[in-house]
Write a protein that holds these residues in place. Structure first.
Motif, PDB file in Angstrom:
ATOM      1  N   THR A 197      -3.207  -1.522  -0.011  1.00  0.00           N
ATOM      2  CA  THR A 197      -3.142  -0.332  -0.856  1.00  0.00           C
ATOM      3  C   THR A 197      -4.554   0.226  -1.031  1.00  0.00           C
ATOM      4  OG1 THR A 197      -3.460  -1.516  -2.956  1.00  0.00           O
ATOM      5  CG2 THR A 197      -1.192  -1.307  -2.149  1.00  0.00           C
ATOM      6  N   GLU A 198      -4.634   1.499  -1.411  1.00  0.00           N
ATOM      7  CA  GLU A 198      -5.943   2.126  -1.627  1.00  0.00           C
ATOM      8  C   GLU A 198      -6.694   1.433  -2.755  1.00  0.00           C
ATOM      9  OE1 GLU A 198      -5.702   6.306  -2.175  1.00  0.00           O
ATOM     10  OE2 GLU A 198      -4.716   6.695  -0.248  1.00  0.00           O
ATOM     11  N   LYS A 199      -5.975   1.054  -3.798  1.00  0.00           N
ATOM     12  CA  LYS A 199      -6.619   0.395  -4.942  1.00  0.00           C
ATOM     13  C   LYS A 199      -7.222  -0.945  -4.532  1.00  0.00           C
ATOM     14  CE  LYS A 199      -5.751  -1.126  -9.696  1.00  0.00           C
ATOM     15  NZ  LYS A 199      -4.745  -1.230 -10.792  1.00  0.00           N
ATOM     16  N   ARG A 200      -6.480  -1.725  -3.784  1.00  0.00           N
ATOM     17  CA  ARG A 200      -6.989  -3.027  -3.344  1.00  0.00           C
ATOM     18  C   ARG A 200      -8.125  -2.873  -2.343  1.00  0.00           C
ATOM     19  NH1 ARG A 200      -1.016  -5.854  -2.695  1.00  0.00           N
ATOM     20  NH2 ARG A 200      -0.761  -6.396  -4.913  1.00  0.00           N
ATOM     21  N   ALA A 201      -8.063  -1.811  -1.523  1.00  0.00           N
ATOM     22  CA  ALA A 201      -9.104  -1.584  -0.525  1.00  0.00           C
ATOM     23  C   ALA A 201     -10.444  -1.221  -1.158  1.00  0.00           C
ATOM     24  CB  ALA A 201      -8.668  -0.487   0.436  1.00  0.00           C
ATOM     25  N   GLN A 202     -10.443  -0.913  -2.451  1.00  0.00           N
ATOM     26  CA  GLN A 202     -11.690  -0.676  -3.168  1.00  0.00           C
ATOM     27  C   GLN A 202     -12.357  -1.993  -3.561  1.00  0.00           C
ATOM     28  OE1 GLN A 202     -10.702   1.870  -6.483  1.00  0.00           O
ATOM     29  NE2 GLN A 202      -9.990   3.540  -5.178  1.00  0.00           N
ATOM     30  N   ASP A 226     -12.092  -5.821   1.799  1.00  0.00           N
ATOM     31  CA  ASP A 226     -11.904  -5.183   3.106  1.00  0.00           C
ATOM     32  C   ASP A 226     -10.721  -5.844   3.801  1.00  0.00           C
ATOM     33  OD1 ASP A 226     -13.917  -3.325   2.896  1.00  0.00           O
ATOM     34  OD2 ASP A 226     -15.432  -4.615   3.815  1.00  0.00           O
ATOM     35  N   GLN A 246       5.082  -0.094   4.327  1.00  0.00           N
ATOM     36  CA  GLN A 246       3.718  -0.516   4.027  1.00  0.00           C
ATOM     37  C   GLN A 246       3.398  -1.696   4.938  1.00  0.00           C
ATOM     38  OE1 GLN A 246       4.456  -0.933  -0.340  1.00  0.00           O
ATOM     39  NE2 GLN A 246       2.726   0.468  -0.556  1.00  0.00           N
ATOM     40  N   LYS A 287     -15.717  -7.596   0.370  1.00  0.00           N
ATOM     41  CA  LYS A 287     -16.171  -6.240   0.657  1.00  0.00           C
ATOM     42  C   LYS A 287     -17.508  -6.275   1.384  1.00  0.00           C
ATOM     43  CE  LYS A 287     -15.035  -1.886  -0.015  1.00  0.00           C
ATOM     44  NZ  LYS A 287     -13.760  -1.372   0.531  1.00  0.00           N
TER      45      LYS A 287
END
Length: 259
Positions: free
Chosen positions: A98-103, A106, A211, A219
């Motif tokens: 998800t975009e949130k987890r990708a913050q 990596d 998904q 990261k």
């Protein structure tokens, strides 16, 4: 020293250096965190050994990319923090990208398509989500399947039967207590494979958003991310991925977006 002897000596030193570098790479061991409660992706045997689809995949990736791994059972709560703290180098635990987890981490390239599916008896005429509106349908409480069905028929509908887990839901379907059920594709396929006598079938729908699961690293750790991606591509190309998938699920091996 003659030029010839110098060349021989330099070649020998280079060979030793390359050999040492290769050996060092092969000896590199990464600590892998995985949950032990999400069957069939990762779960513990009675001897506390981690097994599952995810475990087979990360082992195959490590072998393909030439590194070693140490598996450590890691509770889902706080699993992402273990990367930042340096307690884990890799986490694989049925983690949806998800975009949130990708913050926070990596991700590798996708290794498993995660989506909801409808499961019915083999003789059912259900062909889409819309066909469930007049039926009694099972879902696991508060999951994506519950949310989707609630949007379709209303959250308070008496046609929705909520269960604590997938096996309980599917046992009720088998007994005829519900007409259909909605659940995670991987868990559903594994259950069907484990219970061939129950004659279930799986139905998809365009409203079920696809998904993907990904393997997470700290990261900024591009070197390890690249190793994992390279290994994943190799096991897909040589058929290892398909073999593992068929062992846990079925012959409908998905095509992964490995670009």
């Amino acid at each position: 020293m003659s030029f010839k002897k110098f060349v021989v000596l330099a070649s020998s030193v280079l060979a030793l250096t390359l050999s040492a570098t290769a050996a060092q790479a092969a000896d590199q061991t990464y600590v892998v965190g995985a949950g032990g409660t999400y069957r069939p992706f990762e779960f513990e045997t009675p001897k506390k050994e981690l097994v599952g689809f995810d475990i087979d995949i990360i082992k195959a990736i490590a072998k393909a990319s030439g590194f070693q791994i140490k598996l450590v059972s890691t509770p889902w709560e706080g699993i992402f923090a273990t990367l930042g703290q340096g307690d884990r180098d890799i986490i694989i635990s049925g983690i949806t990208i998800t975009e949130k987890r990708a913050q926070m981490v990596d991700f590798s390239l996708p290794y498993f398509p995660a989506e909801q599916v409808i499961i019915t008896g083999s003789g059912s005429k259900v062909a889409a989500l819309a066909d469930l509106k007049k039926l009694q349908v099972g879902v696991v409480n508060s999951t994506a399947g519950d949310i989707i069905l609630s949007e379709e028929v209303g959250k308070s509908s008496t046609a929705i039967h909520r269960f604590d887990n997938t096996p309980l839901m599917l046992e009720e379907l088998y007994r005829g207590g519900v007409d259909a059920a909605i659940g995670d594709v991987g868990v559903i396929k594994f259950y069907i494979k484990s219970h061939p006598e129950k004659q279930f079938k799986v139905v998809g729908d365009a409203k079920f958003t696809r998904q993907y699961f990904g393997i997470a690293v700290k990261k900024g750790n591009k070197e390890l991310q690249d190793k994992i991606n390279a290994g994943l591509k190799k096991i897909v190309a040589d058929g290892t991925y398909a073999k593992i998938y068929k062992e846990w699920f079925d012959a409908n091996v998905p095509t992964l977006p490995l670009q």
